[in-house]
Design a protein around this motif. Structure first.
Motif, PDB file in Angstrom:
ATOM      1  N   GLY A 238       0.747  -1.353   0.071  1.00 46.58           N
ATOM      2  CA  GLY A 238       0.084   0.004  -0.089  1.00 46.58           C
ATOM      3  C   GLY A 238       0.633   1.301  -0.039  1.00 46.58           C
ATOM      4  N   ARG A 239       2.132   1.067  -0.185  1.00 44.89           N
ATOM      5  CA  ARG A 239       2.830   2.481  -0.277  1.00 44.89           C
ATOM      6  C   ARG A 239       2.946   3.092  -1.709  1.00 44.89           C
ATOM      7  N   THR A 240       3.018   2.468  -2.674  1.00 42.53           N
ATOM      8  CA  THR A 240       2.878   2.889  -4.005  1.00 42.53           C
ATOM      9  C   THR A 240       1.743   2.252  -4.617  1.00 42.53           C
ATOM     10  N   TRP A 241       1.191   2.848  -5.775  1.00 36.95           N
ATOM     11  CA  TRP A 241      -0.024   2.300  -6.443  1.00 36.95           C
ATOM     12  C   TRP A 241       0.326   2.322  -8.051  1.00 36.95           C
ATOM     13  N   ASP A 242      -0.340   1.636  -8.580  1.00 37.67           N
ATOM     14  CA  ASP A 242      -0.730   1.939 -10.112  1.00 37.67           C
ATOM     15  C   ASP A 242      -2.001   1.669 -10.490  1.00 37.67           C
ATOM     16  N   VAL A 243      -2.644   1.731 -11.713  1.00 35.18           N
ATOM     17  CA  VAL A 243      -4.156   1.472 -11.904  1.00 35.18           C
ATOM     18  C   VAL A 243      -4.312   0.807 -13.157  1.00 35.18           C
ATOM     19  N   GLU A 244      -5.411   0.113 -13.169  1.00 27.12           N
ATOM     20  CA  GLU A 244      -5.986  -0.820 -14.394  1.00 27.12           C
ATOM     21  C   GLU A 244      -7.374  -0.260 -14.594  1.00 27.12           C
ATOM     22  N   ASN A 245      -7.639  -0.094 -16.096  1.00 25.23           N
ATOM     23  CA  ASN A 245      -9.095  -0.039 -16.356  1.00 25.23           C
ATOM     24  C   ASN A 245      -9.618  -1.169 -16.411  1.00 25.23           C
ATOM     25  N   THR A 246     -11.095  -1.398 -16.114  1.00 23.52           N
ATOM     26  CA  THR A 246     -11.666  -2.578 -16.134  1.00 23.52           C
ATOM     27  C   THR A 246     -12.946  -2.575 -17.389  1.00 23.52           C
ATOM     28  N   PRO A 247     -13.509  -3.540 -17.593  1.00 21.19           N
ATOM     29  CA  PRO A 247     -14.519  -3.804 -18.424  1.00 21.19           C
ATOM     30  C   PRO A 247     -15.951  -3.540 -17.944  1.00 21.19           C
ATOM     31  N   PHE A 248     -15.933  -3.114 -16.739  1.00 23.96           N
ATOM     32  CA  PHE A 248     -17.348  -3.323 -15.755  1.00 23.96           C
ATOM     33  C   PHE A 248     -18.274  -2.124 -16.058  1.00 23.96           C
ATOM     34  N   THR A 249     -19.332  -2.436 -15.942  1.00 27.27           N
ATOM     35  CA  THR A 249     -20.337  -0.986 -15.920  1.00 27.27           C
ATOM     36  C   THR A 249     -19.780   0.144 -15.234  1.00 27.27           C
ATOM     37  N   ARG A 250     -20.212   1.138 -16.078  1.00 28.88           N
ATOM     38  CA  ARG A 250     -19.621   2.240 -15.318  1.00 28.88           C
ATOM     39  C   ARG A 250     -20.544   3.491 -15.643  1.00 28.88           C
ATOM     40  N   GLY A 251     -20.543   4.523 -14.939  1.00 33.55           N
ATOM     41  CA  GLY A 251     -21.303   5.899 -15.212  1.00 33.55           C
ATOM     42  C   GLY A 251     -21.302   6.784 -14.122  1.00 33.55           C
ATOM     43  N   THR A 252     -22.359   7.649 -14.135  1.00 34.05           N
ATOM     44  CA  THR A 252     -22.315   8.826 -13.078  1.00 34.05           C
ATOM     45  C   THR A 252     -22.474   8.213 -11.742  1.00 34.05           C
ATOM     46  N   VAL A 253     -23.156   7.388 -11.525  1.00 38.44           N
ATOM     47  CA  VAL A 253     -23.374   6.334 -10.256  1.00 38.44           C
ATOM     48  C   VAL A 253     -23.297   4.943 -10.567  1.00 38.44           C
ATOM     49  N   ALA A 254     -22.465   4.553 -11.299  1.00 38.62           N
ATOM     50  CA  ALA A 254     -22.193   3.343 -11.633  1.00 38.62           C
ATOM     51  C   ALA A 254     -20.793   2.783 -11.629  1.00 38.62           C
ATOM     52  N   GLY A 255     -20.539   1.642 -11.247  1.00 34.84           N
ATOM     53  CA  GLY A 255     -19.061   1.216 -10.999  1.00 34.84           C
ATOM     54  C   GLY A 255     -18.875   0.193 -10.205  1.00 34.84           C
ATOM     55  N   LEU A 256     -17.554  -0.296 -10.043  1.00 32.64           N
ATOM     56  CA  LEU A 256     -17.323  -1.542  -9.196  1.00 32.64           C
ATOM     57  C   LEU A 256     -17.656  -1.044  -7.651  1.00 32.64           C
ATOM     58  N   THR A 257     -18.134  -1.998  -7.043  1.00 32.03           N
ATOM     59  CA  THR A 257     -18.790  -2.105  -5.764  1.00 32.03           C
ATOM     60  C   THR A 257     -18.188  -2.948  -4.527  1.00 32.03           C
ATOM     61  N   GLY A 258     -17.562  -4.044  -5.095  1.00 33.61           N
ATOM     62  CA  GLY A 258     -16.904  -4.955  -3.913  1.00 33.61           C
ATOM     63  C   GLY A 258     -16.164  -6.134  -4.682  1.00 33.61           C
ATOM     64  N   MET A 259     -15.189  -6.552  -3.767  1.00 29.51           N
ATOM     65  CA  MET A 259     -14.122  -7.560  -4.456  1.00 29.51           C
ATOM     66  C   MET A 259     -13.645  -8.616  -3.648  1.00 29.51           C
ATOM     67  N   ALA A 260     -13.300  -9.697  -4.034  1.00 22.92           N
ATOM     68  CA  ALA A 260     -12.576 -10.798  -3.131  1.00 22.92           C
ATOM     69  C   ALA A 260     -11.310 -11.262  -3.848  1.00 22.92           C
ATOM     70  N   PHE A 261     -10.060 -11.082  -3.223  1.00 27.19           N
ATOM     71  CA  PHE A 261      -8.847 -11.889  -3.949  1.00 27.19           C
ATOM     72  C   PHE A 261      -8.536 -12.908  -2.992  1.00 27.19           C
ATOM     73  N   LYS A 262      -8.259 -13.987  -3.755  1.00 28.63           N
ATOM     74  CA  LYS A 262      -7.497 -15.169  -3.258  1.00 28.63           C
ATOM     75  C   LYS A 262      -6.105 -15.064  -2.564  1.00 28.63           C
ATOM     76  N   ASP A 263      -5.444 -14.134  -3.406  1.00 26.06           N
ATOM     77  CA  ASP A 263      -4.103 -14.244  -3.359  1.00 26.06           C
ATOM     78  C   ASP A 263      -3.719 -12.834  -3.988  1.00 26.06           C
ATOM     79  N   SER A 264      -2.602 -12.414  -4.524  1.00 27.86           N
ATOM     80  CA  SER A 264      -2.020 -11.390  -5.201  1.00 27.86           C
ATOM     81  C   SER A 264      -2.583 -11.381  -6.752  1.00 27.86           C
ATOM     82  N   GLN A 265      -2.998 -12.520  -7.249  1.00 26.04           N
ATOM     83  CA  GLN A 265      -3.734 -12.500  -8.459  1.00 26.04           C
ATOM     84  C   GLN A 265      -4.745 -12.793  -8.914  1.00 26.04           C
ATOM     85  N   MET A 266      -5.582 -13.601  -8.302  1.00 21.14           N
ATOM     86  CA  MET A 266      -6.914 -14.180  -8.704  1.00 21.14           C
ATOM     87  C   MET A 266      -8.011 -13.680  -7.875  1.00 21.14           C
TER      88      MET A 266
END
Length: 372
Positions: A238-266
């Motif tokens: 959490g010291r430095t960050w980069d960013v990826e675009n995603t193919p999910f729905t998006r809009g004025t009040v639309a976008g990602l809401t939650g996530m779960a990662f098993k490890d650093s990749q999946m």
């Protein structure tokens, strides 16, 4: 300068989607399927038993964190913080110094004694507290000094000198990410050079406490909501960050809401059009990444309409078993979101799983435990 015209919209969307007065739609028994819901294949998943638990509060619960199959914490509106040490058979309220004035939209625990809670709101309403005695007392570690910031979620890694990350909506034209490397004893707002520049009006949805998660001690992810549905990623705790675009729905009040990662990749991520809380039927709302967000495969959305807000892998049941929560119900998949079984059509928010158990929380103090 921040685009101030977008600020009221961002704050109002949180007031709309997280009102404590929203009731659950209906409580149903194990594996009940509402009329008209899409049927699932009989072999979809191992049998799951649903137990309604007594929280002792009528308030909206938004976050839950299972430490083990017995130790679980939950938090919500009206200053509510709950703890169970017997798998949820009994829940006990853990009063805080704030009384009922704050909305605790996230909780992160490491055992029955130690936990952090985060309240969300403009300015000083966004706070972080820590307990080391099971909630008998709390120490405030952070109070937001920026009247234009609104903190959404937090997460902690593992190990000595535990690192933590908290994320706020953008303010003053900058991305707001807090970092700690001493269990929250002190928090530092990362410099703009360490974080991606925000999109205009960028923020996250403080709906389930799952917009910031750790994949492991060093991999941390932030899911943004409107306007871009972007995934922020750190490889150094959490010291430095980069960013990826995603193919999910998006809009004025639309976008990602939650996530779960098993490890650093999946990871599995969910998204929603928050303009349509009860009726959202967007298709680009469930996806899988196996390379930390560089590429994506969109999967099938659950069968009932409603904004998806939370997701958790169930590690002890199967490698592709997960639970998703939404304003239209809760659902389970055993094949990585290729097909779903409806668990309930009640309004659900936070979800957390460990071993072969999962907990779901939602409106009117409702808590459900799932056992496989």
């Amino acid at each position: 300068m921040e685009n101030m015209a977008s600020r009221p919209r961002r704050l109002s969307r949180r007031r709309v989607i997280l009102m404590g007065s929203l009731p659950w739609l209906v409580a149903v028994s194990a594996l009940a399927r509402p009329a008209g819901a899409q049927a699932s294949p009989p072999s979809l998943a191992p049998a799951v038993r649903i137990t309604e638990q007594t929280s002792g509060t009528p308030k909206l619960l938004q976050a839950v964190h299972a430490v083990s199959e017995r130790v679980v914490w939950a938090s919500g509106h009206g200053g509510v913080v709950l703890r169970s040490v017997d798998g949820g058979d009994r829940w006990e309220a853990r009063p805080t110094a704030s009384g009922d004035s704050l909305e605790f939209r996230d909780v992160h625990a490491i055992d029955a004694d130690t936990a952090w809670i985060m309240s969300s709101g403009s300015g000083a309403k966004s706070r972080i507290y820590r307990t080391t005695n099971g909630g008998a007392s709390w120490t405030m570690q952070f109070m937001n000094p920026d009247t234009a910031a609104f903190y959404d979620c937090l997460s902690f890694g593992r190990g000595r000198g535990r690192t933590g990350v908290a994320f706020s909506d953008a303010s003053g034209g900058r991305t707001n990410i807090l970092h700690t490397d001493n269990d929250g004893a002190s928090w530092k707002l990362l410099a703009q050079t360490a974080v991606p520049a925000p999109l205009p009006g960028e923020g996250a949805f403080a709906a389930s406490g799952l917009c910031v998660v750790h994949g492991d001690a060093r991999a941390v992810f932030i899911a943004t909501g409107s306007p871009g549905a972007r995934l922020l990623r750190s490889r150094d705790g959490g010291r430095t960050w980069d960013v990826e675009n995603t193919p999910f729905t998006r809009g004025t009040v639309a976008g990602l809401t939650g996530m779960a990662f098993k490890d650093s990749q999946m990871g599995m991520l969910v998204a929603a059009d928050i303009n349509r809380l009860r009726t959202d039927s967007s298709t680009a709302v469930v996806g899988i990444t196996t390379d930390a967000g560089r590429t994506w495969e969109l999967r099938t959305r659950p069968p009932l309409p409603g904004a998806l807000v939370g997701v958790a892998w169930v590690p002890g049941v199967g490698s592709e078993t997960a639970v998703v929560t939404s304003y239209g119900g809760a659902f389970v998949t055993s094949d990585g979101a290729r097909s779903w079984r409806t668990l309930t059509n009640a309004l659900t928010t936070g979800v957390s799983a460990v071993g072969t158990r999962a907990w779901i929380v939602g409106g009117s103090g409702k808590i459900m435990r799932l056992d496989w």
